[in-house]
Design a protein around this motif. Structure first.
Motif, PDB file in Angstrom:
ATOM      1  N   SER A  80       0.795  -1.308  -0.161  1.00 32.49           N
ATOM      2  CA  SER A  80       0.022   0.105  -0.079  1.00 32.49           C
ATOM      3  C   SER A  80       0.993   1.223  -0.054  1.00 32.49           C
ATOM      4  CB  SER A  80      -0.845   0.122   1.221  1.00 32.49           C
ATOM      5  OG  SER A  80      -0.160   0.074   2.424  1.00 32.49           O
ATOM      6  N   LYS A  81       0.146   2.268  -0.046  1.00 32.42           N
ATOM      7  CA  LYS A  81       0.994   3.572  -0.309  1.00 32.42           C
ATOM      8  C   LYS A  81       1.434   3.782   1.489  1.00 32.42           C
ATOM      9  CE  LYS A  81      -1.136   7.368  -0.958  1.00 32.42           C
ATOM     10  NZ  LYS A  81      -1.627   9.036  -1.472  1.00 32.42           N
ATOM     11  N   ALA A  82       0.726   3.401   2.233  1.00 27.49           N
ATOM     12  CA  ALA A  82       1.008   3.633   3.705  1.00 27.49           C
ATOM     13  C   ALA A  82       2.235   2.895   3.839  1.00 27.49           C
ATOM     14  CB  ALA A  82      -0.075   3.071   4.522  1.00 27.49           C
ATOM     15  N   GLN A  83       2.585   1.838   3.381  1.00 25.42           N
ATOM     16  CA  GLN A  83       3.884   1.251   3.505  1.00 25.42           C
ATOM     17  C   GLN A  83       4.892   1.880   3.007  1.00 25.42           C
ATOM     18  OE1 GLN A  83       4.275  -2.935   2.301  1.00 25.42           O
ATOM     19  NE2 GLN A  83       2.851  -3.582   3.963  1.00 25.42           N
ATOM     20  N   MET A  84       4.767   2.657   1.725  1.00 24.11           N
ATOM     21  CA  MET A  84       5.639   3.449   1.195  1.00 24.11           C
ATOM     22  C   MET A  84       6.080   4.473   2.050  1.00 24.11           C
ATOM     23  SD  MET A  84       4.074   3.677  -2.582  1.00 24.11           S
ATOM     24  CE  MET A  84       3.435   2.555  -3.710  1.00 24.11           C
ATOM     25  N   PHE A  85       4.961   5.288   2.631  1.00 21.80           N
ATOM     26  CA  PHE A  85       5.698   6.238   3.801  1.00 21.80           C
ATOM     27  C   PHE A  85       6.058   5.627   5.016  1.00 21.80           C
ATOM     28  CE2 PHE A  85       2.314   8.803   1.617  1.00 21.80           C
ATOM     29  CZ  PHE A  85       3.008  10.228   1.396  1.00 21.80           C
ATOM     30  N   GLU A  86       5.938   4.639   5.388  1.00 23.94           N
ATOM     31  CA  GLU A  86       6.569   3.857   6.590  1.00 23.94           C
ATOM     32  C   GLU A  86       7.840   3.476   6.150  1.00 23.94           C
ATOM     33  OE1 GLU A  86       4.103   0.430   7.102  1.00 23.94           O
ATOM     34  OE2 GLU A  86       3.131   1.379   8.999  1.00 23.94           O
ATOM     35  N   GLY A  87       8.230   3.300   4.866  1.00 26.26           N
ATOM     36  CA  GLY A  87       9.682   3.345   4.472  1.00 26.26           C
ATOM     37  C   GLY A  87      10.432   4.484   4.788  1.00 26.26           C
ATOM     38  N   ILE A  89       9.425   6.780   6.804  1.00 30.25           N
ATOM     39  CA  ILE A  89       9.567   6.985   8.334  1.00 30.25           C
ATOM     40  C   ILE A  89      10.872   5.930   8.675  1.00 30.25           C
ATOM     41  CG2 ILE A  89       8.416   6.614  10.570  1.00 30.25           C
ATOM     42  CD1 ILE A  89       5.886   7.358   8.855  1.00 30.25           C
ATOM     43  N   ASP A  90      10.928   5.010   8.273  1.00 31.10           N
ATOM     44  CA  ASP A  90      12.180   4.053   8.893  1.00 31.10           C
ATOM     45  C   ASP A  90      13.575   4.703   8.445  1.00 31.10           C
ATOM     46  OD1 ASP A  90      10.498   1.843   9.640  1.00 31.10           O
ATOM     47  OD2 ASP A  90      10.649   0.715   7.564  1.00 31.10           O
ATOM     48  N   PHE A  91      13.491   5.291   7.421  1.00 28.42           N
ATOM     49  CA  PHE A  91      14.832   6.091   7.109  1.00 28.42           C
ATOM     50  C   PHE A  91      15.052   7.149   7.987  1.00 28.42           C
ATOM     51  CE2 PHE A  91      16.666   9.763   4.971  1.00 28.42           C
ATOM     52  CZ  PHE A  91      17.991   9.116   4.783  1.00 28.42           C
ATOM     53  N   ILE A  92      13.956   7.834   8.330  1.00 27.21           N
ATOM     54  CA  ILE A  92      14.043   9.152   9.517  1.00 27.21           C
ATOM     55  C   ILE A  92      14.511   8.437  10.655  1.00 27.21           C
ATOM     56  CG2 ILE A  92      12.812  10.676  10.475  1.00 27.21           C
ATOM     57  CD1 ILE A  92      10.956  11.224   7.972  1.00 27.21           C
ATOM     58  N   GLU A  93      13.989   7.450  10.953  1.00 24.03           N
ATOM     59  CA  GLU A  93      14.280   6.979  12.701  1.00 24.03           C
ATOM     60  C   GLU A  93      15.658   6.458  12.484  1.00 24.03           C
ATOM     61  OE1 GLU A  93       9.701   5.395  13.875  1.00 24.03           O
ATOM     62  OE2 GLU A  93      11.187   3.979  12.851  1.00 24.03           O
ATOM     63  N   GLN A  94      16.095   5.749  11.673  1.00 32.22           N
ATOM     64  CA  GLN A  94      17.178   5.035  11.550  1.00 32.22           C
ATOM     65  C   GLN A  94      18.469   6.094  11.531  1.00 32.22           C
ATOM     66  OE1 GLN A  94      17.299   2.017   8.326  1.00 32.22           O
ATOM     67  NE2 GLN A  94      15.621   0.776   9.444  1.00 32.22           N
ATOM     68  N   SER A  95      18.130   7.061  10.460  1.00 30.39           N
ATOM     69  CA  SER A  95      19.329   8.068  10.380  1.00 30.39           C
ATOM     70  C   SER A  95      19.256   9.041  11.539  1.00 30.39           C
ATOM     71  CB  SER A  95      19.042   9.034   9.041  1.00 30.39           C
ATOM     72  OG  SER A  95      18.860   8.286   8.081  1.00 30.39           O
ATOM     73  N   VAL A  96      18.336   9.448  12.128  1.00 29.23           N
ATOM     74  CA  VAL A  96      18.288  10.439  13.301  1.00 29.23           C
ATOM     75  C   VAL A  96      18.787   9.803  14.644  1.00 29.23           C
ATOM     76  CG1 VAL A  96      16.824  11.969  14.618  1.00 29.23           C
ATOM     77  CG2 VAL A  96      16.567  12.057  12.212  1.00 29.23           C
ATOM     78  N   PHE A  97      18.305   8.569  14.767  1.00 28.95           N
ATOM     79  CA  PHE A  97      18.402   7.994  16.170  1.00 28.95           C
ATOM     80  C   PHE A  97      19.865   7.553  16.202  1.00 28.95           C
ATOM     81  CE2 PHE A  97      13.925   6.917  16.705  1.00 28.95           C
ATOM     82  CZ  PHE A  97      13.403   8.011  17.473  1.00 28.95           C
ATOM     83  N   ALA A  98      20.511   7.013  15.119  1.00 23.07           N
ATOM     84  CA  ALA A  98      21.763   6.654  15.061  1.00 23.07           C
ATOM     85  C   ALA A  98      22.811   7.946  15.507  1.00 23.07           C
ATOM     86  CB  ALA A  98      22.294   6.235  13.786  1.00 23.07           C
ATOM     87  N   LEU A  99      22.505   9.277  15.214  1.00 21.90           N
ATOM     88  CA  LEU A  99      23.048  10.384  15.132  1.00 21.90           C
ATOM     89  C   LEU A  99      22.790  10.684  16.855  1.00 21.90           C
ATOM     90  CD1 LEU A  99      22.548  12.129  11.968  1.00 21.90           C
ATOM     91  CD2 LEU A  99      24.549  11.239  12.758  1.00 21.90           C
ATOM     92  N   VAL A 100      21.661  10.717  17.134  1.00 18.53           N
ATOM     93  CA  VAL A 100      21.580  11.104  18.590  1.00 18.53           C
ATOM     94  C   VAL A 100      22.056  10.038  19.359  1.00 18.53           C
ATOM     95  CG1 VAL A 100      19.529  11.004  20.230  1.00 18.53           C
ATOM     96  CG2 VAL A 100      19.209  12.118  18.074  1.00 18.53           C
ATOM     97  N   GLN A 101      22.245   8.762  19.148  1.00 19.97           N
ATOM     98  CA  GLN A 101      22.898   7.826  20.089  1.00 19.97           C
ATOM     99  C   GLN A 101      24.506   8.304  20.274  1.00 19.97           C
ATOM    100  OE1 GLN A 101      21.958   4.062  18.672  1.00 19.97           O
ATOM    101  NE2 GLN A 101      19.906   4.022  19.533  1.00 19.97           N
ATOM    102  N   GLN A 102      25.015   8.762  19.054  1.00 17.91           N
ATOM    103  CA  GLN A 102      26.322   9.142  19.038  1.00 17.91           C
ATOM    104  C   GLN A 102      26.701  10.274  19.936  1.00 17.91           C
ATOM    105  OE1 GLN A 102      28.026   9.921  15.128  1.00 17.91           O
ATOM    106  NE2 GLN A 102      27.048   7.880  14.335  1.00 17.91           N
ATOM    107  N   VAL A 103      25.673  11.120  19.983  1.00 18.08           N
ATOM    108  CA  VAL A 103      25.810  12.401  20.784  1.00 18.08           C
ATOM    109  C   VAL A 103      25.430  12.117  22.368  1.00 18.08           C
ATOM    110  CG1 VAL A 103      24.719  14.661  21.245  1.00 18.08           C
ATOM    111  CG2 VAL A 103      25.108  14.045  19.073  1.00 18.08           C
TER     112      VAL A 103
END
Length: 229
Positions: A80-87, A89-103
């Motif tokens: 579904s299109k919802a799954q595309m948006f979830e993809g 969101i997955d990118f946002i979460e993985q990218s940002v949380f990885a950086l936040v953890q470094q800090v």
């Protein structure tokens, strides 16, 4: 180090625009995409379409046309299109949380912070969020919910959880400063300070979207953070 020097080394989906050569330019025998490559191309195209200021709700028909494929081809990779948006969101979460953890360190870790160090880490977290937004305008529309209107409610719920988690991390960073000031309720004061910072971040992101990506999220960032922290 000033917060403006805190850069976020991201693999930015939103900066990659999928090239769609015309049928005349394509070779007759097209190379089969590698596993996962077509899925990534779909997400790249969706993010690129979201970068267009004032764009209407994106339909699967428009997305398929952008990629020069059929709608059925999209649904071979996403249910579904919802799954595309979830993809995205997955990118946002993985990218940002990885950086936040470094800090700030990983969640659950016992990290000793002085008041100065905690304030500095909070400023860096705010900086990386605003820098991520500036570099990924299409993603910001997802983060603030602009692109999620009329989509499934669970998508907005995930973004709400994302910001709740960031706010919790900011609270942990700011608690030592509240305690050093002799506060009788340092946790409460740290929560208030974290809430103010998150309101600042969301306000900058929403202004970025509202102005068609003209007003940059990082505008006067050092001076603004000096007043907030």
């Amino acid at each position: 180090m000033s917060v403006s020097e805190v850069l976020s080394p991201l693999t930015e989906i939103a900066e990659t625009v999928v090239a769609n050569p015309s049928l005349e330019e394509q070779p007759r025998t097209r190379k089969r995409p590698k596993p996962g490559e077509r899925r990534e191309q779909i997400l790249q195209a969706l993010a690129a379409m979201l970068e267009k200021p004032g764009s209407d709700r994106i339909t699967t028909a428009a997305l398929a046309a952008n990629l020069s494929v059929s709608e059925a081809a999209l649904y071979r990779h996403f249910a579904s299109k919802a799954q595309m948006f979830e993809g995205l969101i997955d990118f946002i979460e993985q990218s940002v949380f990885a950086l936040v953890q470094q800090v700030a360190g990983r969640e659950g870790e016992a990290v000793e912070m002085t008041p100065e160090d905690g304030a500095r880490r909070a400023a860096r977290i705010v900086a990386l969020l605003l820098q991520f937004a500036e570099r990924n305008p299409g993603m910001v529309r997802v983060m603030v919910g602009d692109a999620l209107q009329l989509e499934h409610d669970r998508l907005q719920a995930r973004m709400n959880q994302f910001f709740d988690r960031i706010e919790s991390t900011l609270r942990q960073c700011l608690r030592p400063a509240a305690g050093a000031l002799g506060s009788a309720t340092p946790t409460v004061e740290a929560q208030v300070a974290a809430s103010v910072l998150m309101s600042f971040v969301l306000g900058r992101m929403q202004r970025f979207v509202r102005t068609g990506f003209r007003r940059q999220p990082t505008e006067n960032m050092d001076a603004s953070l000096a007043m907030l922290i």
